[in-house]
Design a protein around this motif. Structure first.
Motif, mmCIF file in Angstrom:
data_model
loop_
_atom_site.group_PDB
_atom_site.id
_atom_site.type_symbol
_atom_site.label_atom_id
_atom_site.label_comp_id
_atom_site.label_asym_id
_atom_site.label_seq_id
_atom_site.Cartn_x
_atom_site.Cartn_y
_atom_site.Cartn_z
ATOM 1 N N MET A 260 0.491 -0.994 -0.001
ATOM 2 C CA MET A 260 0.161 0.265 0.160
ATOM 3 C C MET A 260 0.254 1.385 0.158
ATOM 4 N N LYS A 261 2.136 1.022 0.193
ATOM 5 C CA LYS A 261 3.383 2.135 0.477
ATOM 6 C C LYS A 261 3.314 3.403 -0.701
ATOM 7 N N ASN A 262 2.803 2.067 -2.168
ATOM 8 C CA ASN A 262 3.266 3.074 -3.535
ATOM 9 C C ASN A 262 1.748 3.995 -3.535
ATOM 10 N N VAL A 263 0.746 4.119 -3.120
ATOM 11 C CA VAL A 263 -1.029 4.219 -3.845
ATOM 12 C C VAL A 263 -1.058 5.529 -3.396
ATOM 13 N N MET A 264 -1.235 6.237 -4.587
ATOM 14 C CA MET A 264 -1.148 7.607 -4.222
ATOM 15 C C MET A 264 -2.887 8.527 -4.317
ATOM 16 N N THR A 265 -3.301 7.358 -5.546
ATOM 17 C CA THR A 265 -4.758 8.069 -5.330
ATOM 18 C C THR A 265 -6.020 6.713 -5.203
ATOM 19 N N MET A 266 -7.175 7.039 -5.097
ATOM 20 C CA MET A 266 -8.059 6.039 -4.798
ATOM 21 C C MET A 266 -9.319 6.253 -5.608
ATOM 22 N N THR A 267 -10.504 6.100 -6.867
ATOM 23 C CA THR A 267 -11.149 6.135 -7.296
ATOM 24 C C THR A 267 -12.384 5.692 -6.714
ATOM 25 N N VAL A 268 -13.011 6.347 -6.524
ATOM 26 C CA VAL A 268 -14.688 5.126 -5.705
ATOM 27 C C VAL A 268 -15.595 6.424 -6.182
ATOM 28 N N ASP A 269 -17.014 5.732 -5.991
ATOM 29 C CA ASP A 269 -18.656 7.106 -6.440
ATOM 30 C C ASP A 269 -18.248 7.443 -4.611
ATOM 31 N N ASN A 270 -19.912 8.199 -4.379
ATOM 32 C CA ASN A 270 -19.857 9.201 -3.766
ATOM 33 C C ASN A 270 -20.446 8.579 -2.397
ATOM 34 N N ALA A 271 -20.816 7.574 -2.297
ATOM 35 C CA ALA A 271 -21.142 6.499 -1.163
ATOM 36 C C ALA A 271 -20.167 7.360 0.009
ATOM 37 N N ILE B 67 -11.926 5.276 2.479
ATOM 38 C CA ILE B 67 -11.161 6.347 2.410
ATOM 39 C C ILE B 67 -10.268 6.534 3.659
ATOM 40 N N ASN B 68 -10.578 7.132 4.116
ATOM 41 C CA ASN B 68 -10.711 7.954 5.681
ATOM 42 C C ASN B 68 -9.547 7.169 6.807
ATOM 43 N N ILE B 69 -9.415 5.421 6.480
ATOM 44 C CA ILE B 69 -9.325 4.466 7.282
ATOM 45 C C ILE B 69 -8.072 3.967 6.410
ATOM 46 N N ILE B 70 -7.906 3.984 5.507
ATOM 47 C CA ILE B 70 -6.807 3.803 4.438
ATOM 48 C C ILE B 70 -5.825 4.753 4.113
ATOM 49 N N VAL B 71 -6.164 6.422 4.344
ATOM 50 C CA VAL B 71 -5.548 7.147 4.613
ATOM 51 C C VAL B 71 -4.654 7.443 5.727
ATOM 52 N N LYS B 72 -5.279 6.431 6.511
ATOM 53 C CA LYS B 72 -4.137 6.703 7.895
ATOM 54 C C LYS B 72 -2.749 5.135 7.876
ATOM 55 N N GLU B 73 -3.389 4.250 7.154
ATOM 56 C CA GLU B 73 -2.648 3.409 7.020
ATOM 57 C C GLU B 73 -1.030 3.624 6.017
ATOM 58 N N LEU B 74 -0.632 4.706 5.053
ATOM 59 C CA LEU B 74 -0.355 5.189 4.132
ATOM 60 C C LEU B 74 0.771 5.990 4.420
ATOM 61 N N PRO B 75 1.999 6.190 4.846
ATOM 62 C CA PRO B 75 3.029 6.112 4.812
ATOM 63 C C PRO B 75 3.140 7.745 4.178
ATOM 64 N N GLY B 76 3.905 8.913 4.260
ATOM 65 C CA GLY B 76 4.064 9.956 3.897
ATOM 66 C C GLY B 76 2.819 10.208 2.675
ATOM 67 N N ILE B 77 1.442 10.304 2.424
ATOM 68 C CA ILE B 77 1.124 10.557 1.534
ATOM 69 C C ILE B 77 0.869 12.371 1.278
ATOM 70 N N TYR B 78 0.891 12.405 -0.252
ATOM 71 C CA TYR B 78 0.604 14.073 0.010
ATOM 72 C C TYR B 78 -0.403 14.536 0.116
ATOM 73 N N GLU B 79 0.085 15.485 1.074
ATOM 74 C CA GLU B 79 -1.049 16.393 1.861
ATOM 75 C C GLU B 79 -1.361 16.087 2.534
ATOM 76 N N ASN B 80 -1.445 15.223 3.362
ATOM 77 C CA ASN B 80 -1.739 13.756 4.847
ATOM 78 C C ASN B 80 -2.919 13.212 4.323
ATOM 79 N N GLY B 81 -3.184 12.986 2.460
ATOM 80 C CA GLY B 81 -4.191 12.586 2.200
ATOM 81 C C GLY B 81 -6.003 13.414 2.102
ATOM 82 N N LYS B 82 -5.553 14.346 1.765
ATOM 83 C CA LYS B 82 -6.238 15.611 1.362
ATOM 84 C C LYS B 82 -7.640 15.347 -0.181
#
Length: 447
Positions: A1-12, A19-34
């Motif tokens: 998961m360390k090389n994941v930049m974005t994730m495209t999903v619908d608006n549910a 997404i919020n859970i995944i972002v917490k597990e990603l190190p050094g992600i751009y703008e803290n996953g914003k």
């Protein structure tokens, strides 16, 4: 998961939580996953159009009821086909059904009905109950409005089809597509036929695309990375967004231009900051970049004269600052229609070593989930609640046959008849038995 930049999903909302859970597990992600969550453009278009279609249009409702009545039984379908022949309708299509969750099925219903419009009056003569049940036969005035509705909705349908592409990079076209939709809505907001629909559609549009502060930075990065656009087009994008947002006329033209220019500079600075993360990750110094460059461009190893030129200061520097600024300072390039932006960056990787890697990652992002969702939807249409005991061989035969028929160059007059064939379990079993017997015959002949 360390090389994941974005994730495209619908608006549910469940996706937002995931997404919020995944972002917490990603190190050094751009703008803290914003900007990690890329919202599916096809789903947003679907929401925009459905906001307009929730307003009942008398002519459309009348035609929907008529199509629903005709498709309700095989006998009525057969009678309508005869009516098409009697009315000399030459269309190779038939009346399409409507799916409540897919607005484009409404468009297909209108288009298929418009193509056979002359058959409805003829059908009413052959089925006396038709007019009593529906209320009235779709008339010339109905189809005049249907034609206008089709022209209005066609823009959204074409956009949905284009953003659903998964075979080439289209992320760099994101901003131009959403602004084209906004312009289309503004064009029709004073049209008496659509002015009751457009305000709600515009509100839904503004919720997702009306403010550049809520739009992912990656969207603007991709626009800058398009050699046709760069900063000049970015200024046009931000100017148009500010004009659309300035409904109460609080900002003057000079203020809008000043804000747009400042936003362009801000995005350029963010892109440079993001580029430096690639430079650090690659762990390359200026000297090692030059060595890499020599390996790429020095094709003639035996020519010492040419080799000395390529390693001299005459060749452009590859430092991080010069790569970014040199690219942005170059004039935009006009390409032929259908050009491949990834091919351009591949061909120019010699000049922009690390920058090209970043461009490849950003431009490869998907803006729609339609391709992946349709794969699962197709399986759900084959394996239903009433057909859960199909073997693997039969399921494969059904899906492959359906795919071959759809891609065939031969015209299929009635898709519903084809669907009935594919839905026939006995026919599928007979087909599998025939294939099995052919295999056995082949083995006997070999022996």
């Amino acid at each position: 998961m360390k090389n994941v930049m974005t994730m495209t999903v619908d608006n549910a909302k469940t996706n937002d939580a995931a997404i919020n859970i995944i972002v917490k597990e990603l190190p050094g992600i751009y703008e803290n996953g914003k900007h990690f969550h890329i919202r599916c453009m096809a789903h947003i278009i679907n929401l925009v159009v459905k906001m307009g279609l929730k307003h009942e249009v008398y002519h459309v409702k009348n035609l929907q009821d008529a199509v629903k009545y005709i498709r309700a039984s095989p006998q009525r379908i057969k009678t309508f086909k005869q009516a098409m022949k009697d009315a000399a309708v030459e269309s190779q299509t038939f009346l399409c059904g409507e799916t409540p969750t897919r607005w484009n099925s409404t468009f297909e219903l209108l288009r298929s009905a418009y193509d056979v419009k002359d058959a409805f009056l003829e059908y009413s003569h052959q089925d006396p109950i038709f007019q009593k049940t529906v209320g009235r036969v779709p008339s010339h005035s109905d189809f005049e409005m249907i034609k206008k509705m089709m022209e209005f909705l066609e823009k959204f349908k074409k956009k949905t089809e284009k953003v659903s592409c998964s075979t080439k990079s289209i992320f760099h076209t994101y901003t131009r597509k959403i602004l084209d939709i906004e312009q289309h809505l503004r064009k029709h907001e004073t049209n008496p036929d659509f002015m009751f629909m457009v305000p709600d559609m515009k509100d839904k549009y503004d919720k997702y695309w009306g403010d550049y502060d809520t739009t992912s930075d990656y969207v603007f990065f991709a626009t800058l990375l398009d050699p046709q656009c760069k900063s000049k087009f970015m200024k046009v994008v931000f100017t148009q967004m500010l004009k659309a947002k300035n409904k109460d006329k609080k900002m003057s033209a000079d203020e809008i231009e000043s804000k747009a220019r400042a936003k362009v500079i801000d995005i350029e600075c963010k892109l440079e900051k993001f580029f430096k993360t690639y430079l650090e990750r690659s762990n390359m110094t200026s000297s090692s970049q030059q060595e890499t460059l020599e390996e790429v461009v020095n094709f003639d190893d035996e020519n010492e004269f040419f080799g000395s030129y390529m390693t001299s200061g005459s060749f452009p520097s590859t430092s991080s600052e010069s790569q970014l600024q040199r690219y942005l300072n170059e004039d935009p390039i006009r390409f032929d229609k259908g050009y491949d932006i990834l091919t351009w960056w591949k061909n120019n990787a010699v000049r922009f070593l690390i920058f090209a890697r970043m461009a490849r990652d950003i431009l490869g992002m998907q803006i729609s989930t339609v391709a992946s969702e349709s794969t699962f939807s197709n399986g759900r249409r084959v394996i239903t609640d009433y057909r859960t005991n199909l073997s693997v061989v039969i399921v494969e035969a059904l899906i492959c046959t359906q795919d071959w028929l759809r891609k065939s160059s031969l015209p299929i007059y009635d898709y519903d008849e084809v669907h009935d064939v594919l839905a026939d379990d006995d026919l599928a079993i007979d087909s599998v038995d025939a294939i099995h017997n052919l295999k056995l015959t082949g083995k006997r002949s070999e022996n």
